[in-house]
Design a protein around this motif. Structure first.
Motif, PDB file in Angstrom:
ATOM      1  N   PRO A 147      59.730  29.613  56.421  1.00 34.05           N
ATOM      2  CA  PRO A 147      61.033  29.042  56.047  1.00 34.05           C
ATOM      3  C   PRO A 147      62.195  30.006  56.277  1.00 34.05           C
ATOM      4  CG  PRO A 147      59.402  28.565  54.361  1.00 34.05           C
ATOM      5  CD  PRO A 147      58.776  29.526  55.309  1.00 34.05           C
ATOM      6  N   ILE A 148      61.985  31.282  55.943  1.00 38.78           N
ATOM      7  CA  ILE A 148      63.046  32.278  56.132  1.00 38.78           C
ATOM      8  C   ILE A 148      63.310  32.489  57.624  1.00 38.78           C
ATOM      9  CG2 ILE A 148      63.682  34.686  55.745  1.00 38.78           C
ATOM     10  CD1 ILE A 148      61.859  34.529  53.220  1.00 38.78           C
ATOM     11  N   LEU A 149      62.244  32.561  58.410  1.00 39.54           N
ATOM     12  CA  LEU A 149      62.377  32.756  59.845  1.00 39.54           C
ATOM     13  C   LEU A 149      63.111  31.575  60.491  1.00 39.54           C
ATOM     14  CD1 LEU A 149      61.648  34.468  62.328  1.00 39.54           C
ATOM     15  CD2 LEU A 149      59.522  33.151  62.492  1.00 39.54           C
ATOM     16  N   ILE A 150      62.730  30.365  60.115  1.00 38.03           N
ATOM     17  CA  ILE A 150      63.373  29.161  60.663  1.00 38.03           C
ATOM     18  C   ILE A 150      64.846  29.122  60.276  1.00 38.03           C
ATOM     19  CG2 ILE A 150      63.425  26.641  60.535  1.00 38.03           C
ATOM     20  CD1 ILE A 150      60.334  26.764  60.258  1.00 38.03           C
ATOM     21  N   LEU A 151      65.131  29.464  59.013  1.00 43.56           N
ATOM     22  CA  LEU A 151      66.522  29.490  58.548  1.00 43.56           C
ATOM     23  C   LEU A 151      67.350  30.496  59.348  1.00 43.56           C
ATOM     24  CD1 LEU A 151      68.552  28.443  56.443  1.00 43.56           C
ATOM     25  CD2 LEU A 151      67.834  30.314  54.959  1.00 43.56           C
ATOM     26  N   MET A 152      66.773  31.661  59.612  1.00 46.21           N
ATOM     27  CA  MET A 152      67.492  32.686  60.383  1.00 46.21           C
ATOM     28  C   MET A 152      67.754  32.226  61.818  1.00 46.21           C
ATOM     29  SD  MET A 152      65.688  36.230  59.112  1.00 46.21           S
ATOM     30  CE  MET A 152      66.396  37.128  60.470  1.00 46.21           C
ATOM     31  N   VAL A 153      66.753  31.637  62.445  1.00 45.46           N
ATOM     32  CA  VAL A 153      66.908  31.177  63.829  1.00 45.46           C
ATOM     33  C   VAL A 153      67.971  30.087  63.907  1.00 45.46           C
ATOM     34  CG1 VAL A 153      65.765  29.990  65.730  1.00 45.46           C
ATOM     35  CG2 VAL A 153      64.596  31.846  64.549  1.00 45.46           C
ATOM     36  N   MET A 154      67.896  29.115  62.979  1.00 49.54           N
ATOM     37  CA  MET A 154      68.890  28.042  62.975  1.00 49.54           C
ATOM     38  C   MET A 154      70.288  28.587  62.680  1.00 49.54           C
ATOM     39  SD  MET A 154      67.157  24.712  61.220  1.00 49.54           S
ATOM     40  CE  MET A 154      65.991  23.719  62.115  1.00 49.54           C
ATOM     41  N   GLY A 155      70.361  29.567  61.792  1.00 49.87           N
ATOM     42  CA  GLY A 155      71.649  30.180  61.471  1.00 49.87           C
ATOM     43  C   GLY A 155      72.260  30.876  62.672  1.00 49.87           C
ATOM     44  N   ILE A 156      71.419  31.571  63.446  1.00 52.50           N
ATOM     45  CA  ILE A 156      71.907  32.255  64.650  1.00 52.50           C
ATOM     46  C   ILE A 156      72.423  31.244  65.664  1.00 52.50           C
ATOM     47  CG2 ILE A 156      71.160  33.597  66.659  1.00 52.50           C
ATOM     48  CD1 ILE A 156      69.276  35.104  64.688  1.00 52.50           C
ATOM     49  N   PHE A 157      71.670  30.167  65.876  1.00 54.23           N
ATOM     50  CA  PHE A 157      72.120  29.134  66.810  1.00 54.23           C
ATOM     51  C   PHE A 157      73.415  28.483  66.327  1.00 54.23           C
ATOM     52  CE2 PHE A 157      67.661  28.913  68.506  1.00 54.23           C
ATOM     53  CZ  PHE A 157      67.999  29.182  69.822  1.00 54.23           C
ATOM     54  N   ASP A 158      73.499  28.234  65.013  1.00 51.12           N
ATOM     55  CA  ASP A 158      74.691  27.605  64.452  1.00 51.12           C
ATOM     56  C   ASP A 158      75.920  28.495  64.645  1.00 51.12           C
ATOM     57  OD1 ASP A 158      75.575  25.261  62.522  1.00 51.12           O
ATOM     58  OD2 ASP A 158      76.518  27.085  61.755  1.00 51.12           O
ATOM     59  N   MET A 166      69.948  22.684  57.933  1.00 52.18           N
ATOM     60  CA  MET A 166      69.616  23.613  56.856  1.00 52.18           C
ATOM     61  C   MET A 166      70.835  24.377  56.333  1.00 52.18           C
ATOM     62  SD  MET A 166      65.937  24.994  58.196  1.00 52.18           S
ATOM     63  CE  MET A 166      65.487  25.728  56.636  1.00 52.18           C
ATOM     64  N   TYR A 167      72.044  23.829  56.571  1.00 53.09           N
ATOM     65  CA  TYR A 167      73.262  24.511  56.136  1.00 53.09           C
ATOM     66  C   TYR A 167      73.300  24.696  54.618  1.00 53.09           C
ATOM     67  CZ  TYR A 167      74.454  19.628  55.352  1.00 53.09           C
ATOM     68  OH  TYR A 167      74.427  18.319  54.945  1.00 53.09           O
ATOM     69  N   GLY A 168      72.718  23.739  53.861  1.00 52.58           N
ATOM     70  CA  GLY A 168      72.740  23.814  52.398  1.00 52.58           C
ATOM     71  C   GLY A 168      71.957  25.009  51.869  1.00 52.58           C
ATOM     72  N   LEU A 169      70.832  25.318  52.512  1.00 56.69           N
ATOM     73  CA  LEU A 169      70.016  26.457  52.082  1.00 56.69           C
ATOM     74  C   LEU A 169      70.735  27.783  52.324  1.00 56.69           C
ATOM     75  CD1 LEU A 169      66.517  25.329  53.408  1.00 56.69           C
ATOM     76  CD2 LEU A 169      67.343  25.257  51.056  1.00 56.69           C
ATOM     77  N   ALA A 170      71.612  27.799  53.331  1.00 61.27           N
ATOM     78  CA  ALA A 170      72.345  29.023  53.651  1.00 61.27           C
ATOM     79  C   ALA A 170      73.690  29.089  52.921  1.00 61.27           C
ATOM     80  CB  ALA A 170      72.563  29.115  55.158  1.00 61.27           C
ATOM     81  N   GLY A 171      73.988  28.069  52.116  1.00 60.85           N
ATOM     82  CA  GLY A 171      75.244  28.053  51.372  1.00 60.85           C
ATOM     83  C   GLY A 171      76.454  27.756  52.232  1.00 60.85           C
TER      84      GLY A 171
END
Length: 200
Positions: free
Chosen positions: A27-38, A164-169
């Motif tokens: 979950p943390i890895l996926i969140l980081m990858v999506m955050g970088i793309f975003d 997953m924007y909600g998980l990243a605040g």
């Protein structure tokens, strides 16, 4: 005896440990990858909007800008629309000012009586844009006339591409603003009409 051997073997068995560890990390890895793309998409869009605004700003300084204004606006919108979701909104704002120093400045008023820093209670103000009301920005809508300084702004709003924007605040909507300031060519005498009004 058989039961205790089985229990010891079960405790020493490490099969499936990797899968369990991945379940914690994934979950943390996926969140980081999506955050970088975003973030990358947001930065790319921001750079593209700024570039489109700079080009539009150069085009709007020409004497023929009045007749081409719609075409110039459409070019900006088309450039942005190519990289944002179809539900995105692109709003273009143009405020013309008599001089560069007027950009972002409020209309002057006489703060009488309560001295609260608010234009109210019938206080007298200089209606620089002649719209009949006091404004926090004295600019007049549109590209104005000869020699006017124009603040041209694009506001782009669209929903985030990744869920997953909600998980990243992060907020669900991305809002980007890009502005350029230009001065119209001196093809005529500059017109400055100033009227006086009373605050509500």
């Amino acid at each position: 005896m058989i039961g205790s051997n089985f229990l010891r073997a079960f405790i020493r068995d490490e099969e499936g440990a990797t899968l369990t560890e991945f379940a914690f990390v994934a979950p943390i890895l996926i969140l980081m990858v999506m955050g970088i793309f975003d973030m990358a998409h947001t930065q790319y869009t921001s750079a593209l909007v700024n570039g489109a605004m700079q080009k539009a700003g150069r085009d709007l300084t020409l004497e023929t800008a009045g007749s081409l204004e719609g075409t110039i606006d459409a070019r900006v919108i088309d450039s942005v629309s190519a990289v944002v979701p179809g539900t995105a909104t692109v709003t273009l704002e143009k405020l013309s000012h008599f001089d560069f120093e007027d950009i972002g400045e409020a209309e002057e008023f006489t703060d009488a009586g309560t001295f609260d820093g608010i234009c109210n209670n019938g206080e007298v103000f200089v209606d620089a844009n002649s719209n009949g009301q006091w404004d926090a920005d004295r600019g007049e809508e549109g590209i104005g006339g000869a020699r006017d300084a124009v603040l041209y702004t694009a506001v782009v709003s669209y929903p985030r591409l990744f869920p997953m924007y909600g998980l990243a605040g992060l907020p669900q909507e991305v809002e980007l603003r890009a502005s350029t300031v230009l001065r119209n060519q001196p093809y005529d005498q500059q017109d400055e009409t100033v009227t006086i009004g009373n605050c509500d």
